[in-house]
Structure formats: C-alpha cells, structure tokens
Scaffold this motif. Structure first.
Motif, PDB file in Angstrom:
ATOM      1  N   ASP A 147     -38.519 -24.540  35.726  1.00  0.00           N
ATOM      2  CA  ASP A 147     -39.894 -23.413  35.104  1.00  0.00           C
ATOM      3  C   ASP A 147     -40.170 -22.496  36.404  1.00  0.00           C
ATOM      4  OD1 ASP A 147     -39.523 -25.155  33.532  1.00  0.00           O
ATOM      5  OD2 ASP A 147     -40.888 -26.969  33.971  1.00  0.00           O
ATOM      6  N   LEU A 148     -41.047 -21.820  35.738  1.00  0.00           N
ATOM      7  CA  LEU A 148     -42.137 -20.909  37.171  1.00  0.00           C
ATOM      8  C   LEU A 148     -43.313 -21.885  36.993  1.00  0.00           C
ATOM      9  CD1 LEU A 148     -42.232 -17.653  34.421  1.00  0.00           C
ATOM     10  CD2 LEU A 148     -41.030 -17.862  36.509  1.00  0.00           C
ATOM     11  N   LEU A 149     -43.568 -21.592  38.808  1.00  0.00           N
ATOM     12  CA  LEU A 149     -44.440 -21.993  39.082  1.00  0.00           C
ATOM     13  C   LEU A 149     -45.695 -21.136  38.527  1.00  0.00           C
ATOM     14  CD1 LEU A 149     -45.858 -23.621  41.379  1.00  0.00           C
ATOM     15  CD2 LEU A 149     -46.303 -21.795  42.885  1.00  0.00           C
ATOM     16  N   PHE A 150     -45.707 -20.431  38.372  1.00  0.00           N
ATOM     17  CA  PHE A 150     -46.395 -19.120  37.696  1.00  0.00           C
ATOM     18  C   PHE A 150     -46.132 -18.220  37.190  1.00  0.00           C
ATOM     19  CE2 PHE A 150     -47.420 -17.545  42.161  1.00  0.00           C
ATOM     20  CZ  PHE A 150     -47.664 -16.621  42.249  1.00  0.00           C
ATOM     21  N   SER A 151     -46.676 -16.934  36.924  1.00  0.00           N
ATOM     22  CA  SER A 151     -46.980 -16.305  36.268  1.00  0.00           C
ATOM     23  C   SER A 151     -48.109 -14.423  36.633  1.00  0.00           C
ATOM     24  CB  SER A 151     -46.160 -15.989  34.827  1.00  0.00           C
ATOM     25  OG  SER A 151     -47.176 -16.063  33.737  1.00  0.00           O
ATOM     26  N   ASN A 203     -39.743 -21.199  41.547  1.00  0.00           N
ATOM     27  CA  ASN A 203     -40.237 -19.859  40.890  1.00  0.00           C
ATOM     28  C   ASN A 203     -41.494 -19.680  40.395  1.00  0.00           C
ATOM     29  OD1 ASN A 203     -37.444 -19.992  40.765  1.00  0.00           O
ATOM     30  ND2 ASN A 203     -37.165 -21.101  39.388  1.00  0.00           N
ATOM     31  N   ILE A 204     -41.258 -17.672  40.684  1.00  0.00           N
ATOM     32  CA  ILE A 204     -42.752 -16.506  40.285  1.00  0.00           C
ATOM     33  C   ILE A 204     -42.382 -15.573  39.278  1.00  0.00           C
ATOM     34  CG2 ILE A 204     -44.149 -17.875  41.750  1.00  0.00           C
ATOM     35  CD1 ILE A 204     -44.358 -15.188  43.771  1.00  0.00           C
ATOM     36  N   LYS A 237     -43.584  -2.079  30.317  1.00  0.00           N
ATOM     37  CA  LYS A 237     -43.663  -3.170  31.283  1.00  0.00           C
ATOM     38  C   LYS A 237     -42.539  -3.027  31.870  1.00  0.00           C
ATOM     39  CE  LYS A 237     -47.110  -6.117  28.541  1.00  0.00           C
ATOM     40  NZ  LYS A 237     -46.904  -7.521  28.126  1.00  0.00           N
ATOM     41  N   LYS A 238     -43.001  -4.362  33.623  1.00  0.00           N
ATOM     42  CA  LYS A 238     -41.707  -4.099  34.262  1.00  0.00           C
ATOM     43  C   LYS A 238     -42.009  -5.203  34.789  1.00  0.00           C
ATOM     44  CE  LYS A 238     -38.187  -2.106  38.150  1.00  0.00           C
ATOM     45  NZ  LYS A 238     -37.837  -1.672  38.818  1.00  0.00           N
ATOM     46  N   THR A 239     -41.246  -7.010  35.506  1.00  0.00           N
ATOM     47  CA  THR A 239     -41.198  -7.949  35.567  1.00  0.00           C
ATOM     48  C   THR A 239     -39.959  -8.367  36.219  1.00  0.00           C
ATOM     49  OG1 THR A 239     -41.567  -8.742  33.315  1.00  0.00           O
ATOM     50  CG2 THR A 239     -40.904 -10.633  35.130  1.00  0.00           C
ATOM     51  N   ARG A 240     -40.658  -8.957  37.849  1.00  0.00           N
ATOM     52  CA  ARG A 240     -39.827  -8.988  39.431  1.00  0.00           C
ATOM     53  C   ARG A 240     -39.982 -10.343  38.583  1.00  0.00           C
ATOM     54  NH1 ARG A 240     -38.336  -4.280  42.530  1.00  0.00           N
ATOM     55  NH2 ARG A 240     -37.018  -6.007  43.348  1.00  0.00           N
ATOM     56  N   HIS A 241     -38.797 -10.711  39.512  1.00  0.00           N
ATOM     57  CA  HIS A 241     -38.680 -12.387  39.933  1.00  0.00           C
ATOM     58  C   HIS A 241     -38.893 -12.788  41.269  1.00  0.00           C
ATOM     59  CE1 HIS A 241     -38.612 -12.974  35.648  1.00  0.00           C
ATOM     60  NE2 HIS A 241     -37.167 -12.368  35.801  1.00  0.00           N
ATOM     61  N   PHE A 242     -39.057 -13.659  41.732  1.00  0.00           N
ATOM     62  CA  PHE A 242     -39.146 -14.170  43.360  1.00  0.00           C
ATOM     63  C   PHE A 242     -39.013 -15.843  43.239  1.00  0.00           C
ATOM     64  CE2 PHE A 242     -42.050 -10.673  42.493  1.00  0.00           C
ATOM     65  CZ  PHE A 242     -41.392  -9.401  43.270  1.00  0.00           C
ATOM     66  N   LYS A 243     -38.484 -16.089  44.481  1.00  0.00           N
ATOM     67  CA  LYS A 243     -38.459 -17.372  44.848  1.00  0.00           C
ATOM     68  C   LYS A 243     -38.906 -17.641  46.232  1.00  0.00           C
ATOM     69  CE  LYS A 243     -34.895 -19.443  43.596  1.00  0.00           C
ATOM     70  NZ  LYS A 243     -35.492 -21.271  42.665  1.00  0.00           N
TER      71      LYS A 243
END
Length: 294
Positions: free
Chosen positions: A44-48, A13-14, A2-8
């Motif tokens: 916190d994350l808004l969503f994943s 945050n998502i 798995k590869k997770t990328r983060h965004f704002k």
C-alpha cells in the motif's frame, strides 16, 4: 500529461503526480532523488500527492489556527468531509502552496504559486507535513533533531533552536571514530514489530544531508548548555515530555495526536533517553559517547 514518481521513505511507499505544467517537476524537490524508486510500489501507499495548479481553495473550510513554522506561517482549516486545507506561506508572508488532504492524509492535492524558490519551499513543506501526519498510522515520527550513526546505531540529538545540536554532532564526527552524519534536522523514527529504527529523510534543514539509510535506534539525547559536562538518563515522564514537542503533531486532531503519543510511549519504554548538560567541546562528545553507546 501527468507524470507519477514513486518513492520509498522509511520503508514506506509514497507517490507524487505532477500534472502538466512548465513550472512543476522533480527539480523542485532534488532532496527526494535518493529516495526514488524506479519500480511500481509493492504494498500500500502511505500517501499520494497530486500537484495541480488548477486546484482552488474550498471556501466553506473552517479556520482551526495559524502557526509560525519559523520559515513562515501555515494556516490550517478543517473541511466538511473531515479532511484538511492548508495555506503554506514563506518568511515574506507570500502564499506558496495550497494543500488539501483527506482525514488520514492518504490522498492529497496541492497547488503551487510564485517563482521556483517559492514553489520548491511550498512543495517541500507540504510533503513534510503530509508525511508527519500520514506516517503516524505506521508508527513513524518525524523528529526535529540532528542525528549521527556510530558503530551501527543511530543517535539523534534534540534541543531548542540555537542550542547546538549540529555543533554537538560535528564534535562526534571530529573526535569519535566511525561517526557519520545521518540527517541534520528531520530524521524519521519508526517502530517495526516493537523495535525502534531511525531513517534518513529528504528534509535536513540547512545542511544538505539526504541519505536513504536505516539504523537501529540506540538512544535519544536532549542537549542543554551548561558550564560543565554531565549526562543523566531521564525517567519515563520527563522523557516523554522531551520527545513530544520535538515531533510534528496536530493537537487539534485527537486521532493523529493519540497515535503519535502512543508511538512516543513505546519508544520511551524501549529506548534510553538522556539529558546532556554540556559545553561545545571534545569532552562533551566523549562523555556522551561513552554513556549512550554502552
């Protein structure tokens, strides 16, 4: 692997996790690159969202409705745990994405199908849908509008499709000094501590304008075609009625719908809303600028 990328996006945050696949990666969503964050999110994350093509439809889901997005049909189902299931189809009526979300859209999974164009369409539509419904928890609205910035403020223009939102923003850029395009289809309005701000987004329709920017919201203007140019400020009730249909919402989910309505009410109470009756000419841009930028 798995590869997770983060965004704002809109200071929210998502995260998107791509399960191992030769077909699913960031190449499907290049418009998200300006919003990438190299660091772990603070807060916190808004969503994943997990992109996993092994995901299968939940068969006891209950049909809510099917609606035409203009680019294809989306079919909505409710799940027994209060969550949702969506089937996203393209203009050729081909399934592109299966999306499953919990009740507040904070945890989502999707499976993509078809060629790269179909997968890109399905993933982008799923992310836009998730953001619209998760964002209401943070007073964020995804609004169908073309938006410019001028002298430090953002000015979105709403209208029925084909009326001339993009034409009007292009007139501002041509004739009003210091004007720049922020987003041509789906900017984000967010209330923070009672103040309204407008953000660029990864969704900009046919115009590739994906800017990670933030401006105070100056005014919202609805465009109507007319034989002569005039502009008038709306009263609160018609202003609310103008903004609501321009925002992504789910009338069948009372919690989400009420949160969206409450945010719109706060915007109407603090931000001027106008109707611009206009021709597609220089005078329309000048009259509009001179009125809404006061």
């Amino acid at each position: 692997m798995k590869k997770t990328r983060h965004f704002k996006i809109a200071d929210l945050n998502i995260s998107i996790t791509f399960c191992e696949s030769e077909k699913n990666d960031m190449e499907l969503i290049p418009s998200f690159l300006p919003f990438c964050s190299d660091n772990e999110p603070v807060g916190d994350l808004l969503f994943s969202l997990t992109v996993d093509d092994t995901l299968r439809p939940i068969k006891d889901a209950k049909l809510v409705r099917k609606f035409d997005t203009g680019n294809g049909d989306t079919v909505v189902y409710t799940l027994s745990d209060g969550g949702y299931q969506y089937i996203i189809r393209n203009i050729a009526d081909k399934d592109c994405c299966l999306l499953q979300a919990n009740a507040d859209f904070s945890e989502c999974r999707c499976a993509l199908t078809g060629n790269k164009v179909m997968r890109s369409f399905g993933l982008n539509d799923a992310l836009m849908l998730i953001f619209a419904f998760a964002g209401c928890r943070q007073d964020a609205l995804l609004i169908h509008a073309s938006c410019i910035a001028c002298n430090g403020y953002a000015y979105p223009f709403t209208a029925k499709s084909g009326t001339g939102k993009s034409t009007h923003t292009s007139l501002w850029m041509k004739y009003i000094e210091g004007t720049e395009l922020v987003n041509d289809d789906n900017p984000i309005i967010r209330l923070i501590n009672g103040k309204a701000f407008l953000y660029g987004s990864p969704w900009s329709g046919k115009t590739p304008c994906y800017r990670n920017v933030k401006y105070p919201l100056g005014a919202i203007t609805k465009i109507e075609r007319a034989p002569q140019n005039s502009i008038v400020r709306m009263a609160p009730i018609p202003a609310f009625a103008t903004i609501l249909p321009a925002c992504s919402s789910m009338k069948w989910d009372s919690r989400i719908y009420n949160e969206i309505c409450n945010t719109i009410t706060s915007i109407v109470e603090t931000i001027p809303i106008y109707t611009l009756n206009c021709l597609p000419d220089k005078e329309a841009a000048v009259i509009c600028h001179n009125t809404i930028s006061k």
